[in-house]
Structures are given as C-alpha cells and as structure tokens.
Design an enzyme around this catalytic site. Sequence first.
Site, short mmCIF file in Angstrom:
data_model
loop_
_atom_site.label_atom_id
_atom_site.label_comp_id
_atom_site.label_asym_id
_atom_site.label_seq_id
_atom_site.Cartn_x
_atom_site.Cartn_y
_atom_site.Cartn_z
N MET C 1 0.80 -1.21 0.00
CA MET C 1 0.00 0.00 0.00
C MET C 1 0.83 1.26 0.00
O MET C 1 0.47 2.22 -0.66
CB MET C 1 -0.90 -0.01 1.22
CG MET C 1 -1.50 1.29 1.60
SD MET C 1 -2.70 0.93 2.90
CE MET C 1 -3.13 2.57 3.44
N PRO C 2 1.98 1.27 0.69
CA PRO C 2 2.77 2.50 0.52
C PRO C 2 3.20 2.67 -0.93
O PRO C 2 3.42 1.69 -1.65
CB PRO C 2 4.01 2.25 1.40
CG PRO C 2 3.62 1.18 2.36
CD PRO C 2 2.65 0.32 1.60
N LEU C 3 3.30 3.91 -1.34
CA LEU C 3 3.87 4.24 -2.65
C LEU C 3 5.18 4.96 -2.38
O LEU C 3 5.22 5.97 -1.67
CB LEU C 3 2.92 5.14 -3.44
CG LEU C 3 3.42 5.57 -4.82
CD1 LEU C 3 3.59 4.38 -5.75
CD2 LEU C 3 2.46 6.59 -5.44
N THR C 71 4.58 7.56 0.59
CA THR C 71 3.18 7.81 0.94
C THR C 71 2.65 6.56 1.62
O THR C 71 2.69 5.48 1.05
CB THR C 71 2.35 8.10 -0.33
OG1 THR C 71 2.96 9.17 -1.06
CG2 THR C 71 0.92 8.47 0.02
#
Lengths: 147, 147, 147
Positions: C1-3, C71
Amino acid sequence: MPLVRISLNKKTPAFAHGVADAIHHAMTETIGIPVGDRFQIITQHEAGELIYDPSFYDIQRTDGFIAVQITLAAGRTREVKTNLYRRITELLQERQDVRPQDVFISLLEVAPEDFSLGDGKAQFADALPPHLQKLQATADQSAPHKH
Amino acid sequence: MPLVRISLNKKTPAFAHGVADAIHHAMTETIGIPVGDRFQIITQHEAGELIYDPSFYDIQRTDGFIAVQITLAAGRTREVKTNLYRRITELLQERQDVRPQDVFISLLEVAPEDFSLGDGKAQFADALPPHLQKLQATADQSAPHKH
Amino acid sequence: MPLVRISLNKKTPAFAHGVADAIHHAMTETIGIPVGDRFQIITQHEAGELIYDPSFYDIQRTDGFIAVQITLAAGRTREVKTNLYRRITELLQERQDVRPQDVFISLLEVAPEDFSLGDGKAQFADALPPHLQKLQATADQSAPHKH
C-alpha cells in the site's frame, strides 16, 4: 486544482496522452471538477524503474502497470473516492485497453489554500470555488461517514 | 527540510537551475527556512508530458508552464502561504523571465517527524529547529486564522 | 500500500534496483507491511537535477544523494518512523554502499481509503488490512505519544 502525477512504462506519446485524457475525464465525472481544471504530469519510465508486486492482494499486475497520484482538496467522501477509482479504471480499459488490475491510485488530500493556480495567488484561500462548495453541500446531506 | 519537486519542459540546464535558485530564494524570504535548507528535485519533461489547461480560472498559460510541489512542515498561515506564492512567481519572472501565469504551486503539509535529513535520524521528532520555533511564535501572535 | 518514490543520480540499473530492494526490505522490517506490499517509482536524474545542500544540519552530503518519499497510511508512532529511517540507511549502506548522510527521507501520511491497489476498488476503505490492524493495536498499547 488537483495535481495529477501519472507514472507509466514508456510506450507512445499517443498512449500516454490517452491515459491522461481518460483519467481527467473520470475525475470530471466523479469528483465534480470543471473540465478546465486539468493539471497533469506524465513521467514515462524505462524498464525496471516502475516496481510493483505481481500479485499483492490477489490482483495480477503486468508491465502495463500505471501509478496515479492525485493531490486534491480534502473532503471527498469514501463513496466519491471509490467512484473515482472505479471510473478511472473503467475509462482506462475502454479507451486505452489498460487492465484494471494494473491501475494503482493514491490520493493526497490538502487544504484549498495549499494550491496556487498561477499569478502567485492562493485562489482558494478565502473562498471555495463553486464546484467545491457544491460537492461539500452534497456530502453534508447524503454521506453518513464523510470526514 | 522542505522537499521541492519542480517539473518543467526541457530547456537548458542553466534555466532549470535558475528556476530552482529563484524558488529557493523565495522560500528563504517568505517561510523562514535557513539558506542551507535546500532539497530540490528537478524533472525536465518532453513535449506533451506536462499537461495544463490554457485558461482555467482566467489565467493564460503557455508551454513555459512550471509545476512546483513543496512538502513542508505544517503550520504556515494563509498569509505566509500567499506570500510564498507571490514571491516565487516574482523571482521567477525577474530572474528567469517566467510568466507569472505559468507558475502552478502545490503544498503538502507534514509533521516535523516526517522528515529525515540524513544519517537515518528524525532530526525534528523531539525538538523543532529554531526557524520553525520562531515561525510558530510569530504565527501565534499575529495570525487570526492560523491552523 | 505504501507508494515509494526514489530519486537518485543515474548510475546503473542494478544499483537503482538494489536501492529499491534495500528500502523495501527496511520497510517490511520496521513498519510491518507484508513483503508483497511493494510499489516503487524510481526516477534517475541527470547531473544538476538533484539539488541538496552539502552540509545542512552538519550532515555532509555528496552526489550519492538519494531522496525517498513514502506515501503511507497514517498512524505510525515516532519510534516506528525513527526505526524506519535508521533501517533504510543501514541497509542502503550495507548492500549498496550508500553513505547514511546521503539519504533524505520524507513521509506523506494518508487515510487507508486514499489508496486503490488495483481493480478500481478502495481495498482499505471499509476494513484495515491485518498488518495495519496489528500495528495500530501495538501502538495503542505501548506508545506514549502516538498521534
């Protein structure tokens, strides 16, 4: 007012522009921005620069992977965000033959005063633009869990 | 501590560096960061990769369009943000002949602990740096609508 | 999920990929994401495009400078963030000989509903994934100043 970053593997300029068109169209349909409110940055990558897991969350991804990060005014409901995700992938598939599994989207919510559209002014610092006012009013009436 | 992303159409290295200089100078003047607090990422784009509306909000834009996105510590007042936007466009025009209409700015506010300046440490997790302390004190005294 | 956005001066594809590997490994160890939760965008820059101060905060930086912007879902404690910064720089040094002073890290915290992992859905809008639930529970028990 949203700023949209689109990262994809290099294909053709026509493909990249078609992807940007589809994303913008989906945004006008789902988050209520005017057609003219379009600011997009496309970055085309060489092999190996875009890294994605090929199956995380049981979604099968390929090198057609596209990462979209949208900086926008805070306040859209979960329903609106979900509509946005769905419509972006629908239009990318219909128009550019992008696999829905290959579309990764990230939102960054900010205050209206955190944008300047040009001329060195904070256009939204003192008054929200009409489309954001309308969106907010709709959200107030209908959304059980707006935030 | 701010991280500044600058996206522009490819011209010359000297132009790109001059743009970055002007933006940094404007930041030191308006948001109170030290001269040494400079971290900028320039991305130079090919034709068609930077997409902007040519007239949204009655601002006439050209291919001289520059998008600036600044990640910075939260807490600047609206006045400070507006000063920042104005000064960036002023200095870009004075020094690099950039049209004020072509300057799009987006801010991303974060907590001080969300930065590491190097050495694997969160330099601002336990204590704010002097310039942020000073800025905050000024804001507390004078701003009717700080947030 | 993190970018994860990784910006570095152009060396070799193997170096860039090794940097991305090290960062991802550090994230799995410190912020509790699954190994499969990997989405990274590498941008390799020409000379002059990555601008850093060579000595701000008494940290001596070189052209080996790497800027990382992540993110991720909001809610990690300061301790977890500090562990993340330390481990990223440790692994970059061990595996790719990157100087710890050259590693700049910025976090952007968002709500779980602000991600779509593919298929046009907001996978985390209605229920947090197990690793975020676990992380949150840990944070609730042990952190005196979680936010």
